[in-house]
Every structure is written in structure tokens, then in C-alpha cells.
Design an enzyme around this catalytic site. Structure first.
Site, PDB file in Angstrom:
ATOM      1  CG  ASN A  10      -1.707   1.235   1.415  1.00  0.00           C
ATOM      2  OD1 ASN A  10      -1.759   2.082   0.515  1.00  0.00           O
ATOM      3  ND2 ASN A  10      -2.342   1.370   2.561  1.00  0.00           N
ATOM      4  CE  LYS A  12      -0.006   3.102   4.897  1.00  0.00           C
ATOM      5  NZ  LYS A  12       0.217   3.162   6.321  1.00  0.00           N
ATOM      6  CG  HIS A  93      -5.711   2.092   5.582  1.00  0.00           C
ATOM      7  ND1 HIS A  93      -5.180   2.934   6.521  1.00  0.00           N
ATOM      8  CD2 HIS A  93      -4.741   1.193   5.298  1.00  0.00           C
ATOM      9  CE1 HIS A  93      -3.937   2.557   6.798  1.00  0.00           C
ATOM     10  NE2 HIS A  93      -3.645   1.503   6.062  1.00  0.00           N
ATOM     11  CD  GLU A  95      -2.449   5.419   7.043  1.00  0.00           C
ATOM     12  OE1 GLU A  95      -2.446   5.397   5.794  1.00  0.00           O
ATOM     13  OE2 GLU A  95      -1.547   4.908   7.732  1.00  0.00           O
ATOM     14  CD  GLU A 165      -3.338  -2.230   7.479  1.00  0.00           C
ATOM     15  OE1 GLU A 165      -2.326  -2.529   6.865  1.00  0.00           O
ATOM     16  OE2 GLU A 165      -3.876  -1.112   7.380  1.00  0.00           O
ATOM     17  N   GLY A 171       2.963   1.976  10.909  1.00  0.00           N
ATOM     18  CA  GLY A 171       4.017   2.986  10.805  1.00  0.00           C
ATOM     19  C   GLY A 171       4.771   3.235  12.100  1.00  0.00           C
ATOM     20  CB  SER A 211       5.449  -2.235  12.027  1.00  0.00           C
ATOM     21  OG  SER A 211       5.135  -0.880  12.318  1.00  0.00           O
TER      22      SER A 211
HETATM   23  P1  13P Z   1       3.269   0.202   7.658  1.00  0.00           P
HETATM   24  O1  13P Z   1       3.724  -1.103   7.002  1.00  0.00           O
HETATM   25  O2  13P Z   1       4.046   1.371   7.185  1.00  0.00           O
HETATM   26  O3  13P Z   1       3.199   0.054   9.135  1.00  0.00           O
HETATM   27  O4  13P Z   1       1.766   0.450   7.149  1.00  0.00           O
HETATM   28  C1  13P Z   1       0.834  -0.555   7.255  1.00  0.00           C
HETATM   29  C2  13P Z   1      -0.381  -0.155   6.525  1.00  0.00           C
HETATM   30  O5  13P Z   1      -1.111   0.727   6.942  1.00  0.00           O
HETATM   31  C3  13P Z   1      -0.678  -0.847   5.269  1.00  0.00           C
HETATM   32  O6  13P Z   1      -1.954  -0.549   4.811  1.00  0.00           O
END
Ligand code: 13P
Length: 256
Positions: A10, A12, A93, A95, A165, A171, A211
């Protein structure tokens, strides 16, 4: 672990056309690693160019609007991302839920629109730290999942992937523990079996995100009820993303 793990990058809000070389390198490497299913979800602007570059990997979107079209300035419909070459869409997601106030009902409407447009779904769920600390993580995730599913879904095993997640793991450099991942995935599996029946419920993929990197991927993806990974930061370069895939491939080789 699934017979063919699913590893999704992803991106982002990262990537301009300069990143197409990374997508190309991922695609070339993927052609030699057929035991792992690999996909990328770049920003909207790169869906079409990545699709054109890619021969092997799946390409998807990170969101879509629930309506077919209309006066929604700045939004993108499911049919549009499908037309650009996406085969799937990531929905719900954290976010999007946190940064755009998306509620379960909206995620469910988007999921219905995505299925209508012929897209597959990666439906995200996950708890904030307070829920984990108060012992309510599983309740929170199952409630969220139930309310975020589309009204109906034909061939769920084929068209639906759940991504667990935990918000605090995204992150942060700190993935959830294997025990916590397996416990949550097992609870999600039970929910899926109850919802879709024994056969379909057992076949819907449940992938983990938060992560994931080359050091922890083998253990995470090798764990019970984990069918793959949704990778953020470590998917932004071909080298770090393919190191994750290679680690997973090694687990498969050792299992066979
Ligand atoms: P990270 O791998 O950067 O922690 O992000 C995970 C994520 O949100 C994937 O959709």
C-alpha cells in the site's frame, strides 16, 4: 498460512511517475516468485501507469466513492479505478477512517459499489491502543468488520480479503505480537465461517498489516490463520518489498 500467500504493498500518498521503476522492478522479480501472490496499491494517479508496466502483479486502488458518478468534486468512483486498471480496492483503512471520518456504513456502501464495478475488496479493520489495553480489541474489530461488509457478496472466497491492521502498529515500527495476531485472526476466521458458511468462510483470506518488514515477515505470514501481509512503508522500494516476499517464499520452501 495460505497455500499461496498474498503480499500487498500500500503506497499510501507516496509516488510520482519516478516510482514506476520500483513497480517495474517488483513486477520483474514477481515473475520468478510465483508461489506468492503480489500486488501494489499505488495512488490513483499511478494506477494506470503501473498497470501498463506490470505483467505479473495485481494492481489496486486505496479508496473509491460509493456513488457511480455525479457532482462529487475530487472523488473517484469504483468504475473509474476499474477503468484505470485496478483489479481491487483497499477500503476502510484506518487512515481513511481517522483522517476522513469514514464510518462503517460508508465503508460498506463503498464495498457494495466496488463489487458492482467488478473489483475485489481488501477490507481493513483494526483497533486503537485503548481498546487493546482494555481487553476489547476483538469485540471492536468484529463489530467494525460486521458493519463494514457489503450488504451481499457473491463468491466471498474469491472477492474478499480481510486486512487486520491494529492502528498502533501502523508505521510505528512495532508490529503486533504473533500471539495477538493469531488470536485476532482466529476470531475473524470464526466470524467469517459464521457469516459465509464453513467452506467460503475458511477460504476468505485474512492478511496482517502494521510494521511488516523483511525481518518479521516470515514469522508473521507463517503464523496460523495469516494468509499474507499488507505492507506500507516497506513496500516503497522494490528492494525492501521483495525482501519481504523472499522471506515469505522461504517459509513456503521450508514447508514443502
Ligand atoms: P506500515 O507497514 O508502514 O506500518 O503500514 C501498514 C499499513 O497501513 C498498510 O496498509
Amino acid at each position: 498460512m495460505a497455500s499461496r500467500p498474498f503480499i500487498v504493498g500500500n503506497w499510501k500518498m507516496h509516488g510520482t511517475r519516478a516510482m514506476l521503476s520500483e513497480a517495474r522492478a517488483i513486477d520483474r522479480a514477481a515473475q520468478r516468485l510465483m508461489q506468492v501472490e503480489i500486488a501494489l496499491a499505488p495512488p490513483f494517479t499511478l494506477i494506470h501507469p503501473v498497470r501498463r508496466e506490470a505483467e505479473q502483479i495485481g494492481v489496486g486502488a486505496q479508496d473509491c466513492h460509493p456513488a457511480d458518478g455525479g457532482a462529487y468534486t475530487g472523488d473517484i468512483s469504483a468504475a473509474m479505478v476499474a477503468d484505470a486498471g485496478a483489479g481491487f480496492v483497499i477500503l476502510g483503512h484506518s487512515e481513511r477512517r481517522q483522517g476522513h471520518g469514514e464510518k462503517d456504513k460508508l465503508v460498506s456502501e463503498k464495498a457494495t459499489a466496488a463489487l458492482d464495478a467488478g473489483l475485489k475488496l481488501i477490507l481493513c479493520c483494526g483497533e486503537p491502543m485503548e481498546k487493546r489495553e482494555s481487553g476489547k480489541a476483538i469485540d471492536h474489530v468484529l463489530r467494525q468488520l460486521k458493519a463494514s461488509l457489503p450488504d451481499t457478496i457473491e463468491e466471498p472466497a474469491e472477492r474478499l480479503t480481510i486486512a487486520y491492521e491494529p492502528i498502533w502498529a501502523i508505521g510505528s515500527g512495532e508490529a503486533a505480537s504473533i500471539d495477538d495476531i493469531v488470536e485476532m485472526h482466529t476470531a475473524i476466521r470464526e466470524f467469517l465461517v459464521k457469516t459465509f458458511g464453513e467452506e467460503d468462510g475458511a477460504a476468505v483470506r485474512i492478511i496482517y498489516g502494521g510494521s511488516v518488514n523483511a525481518e518479521n515477515a516470515a514469522e508473521i505470514v507463517g503464523a496460523d490463520e495469516v494468509d499474507g501481509a499488507l505492507v506500507g512503508g516497506a513496500s516503497l522500494s522494490a528492494e525492501s518489498f521483495m525482501n519481504i516476499v523472499l522471506a515469505v517464499q522461504e517459509v513456503i520452501a521450508n514447508r514443502d
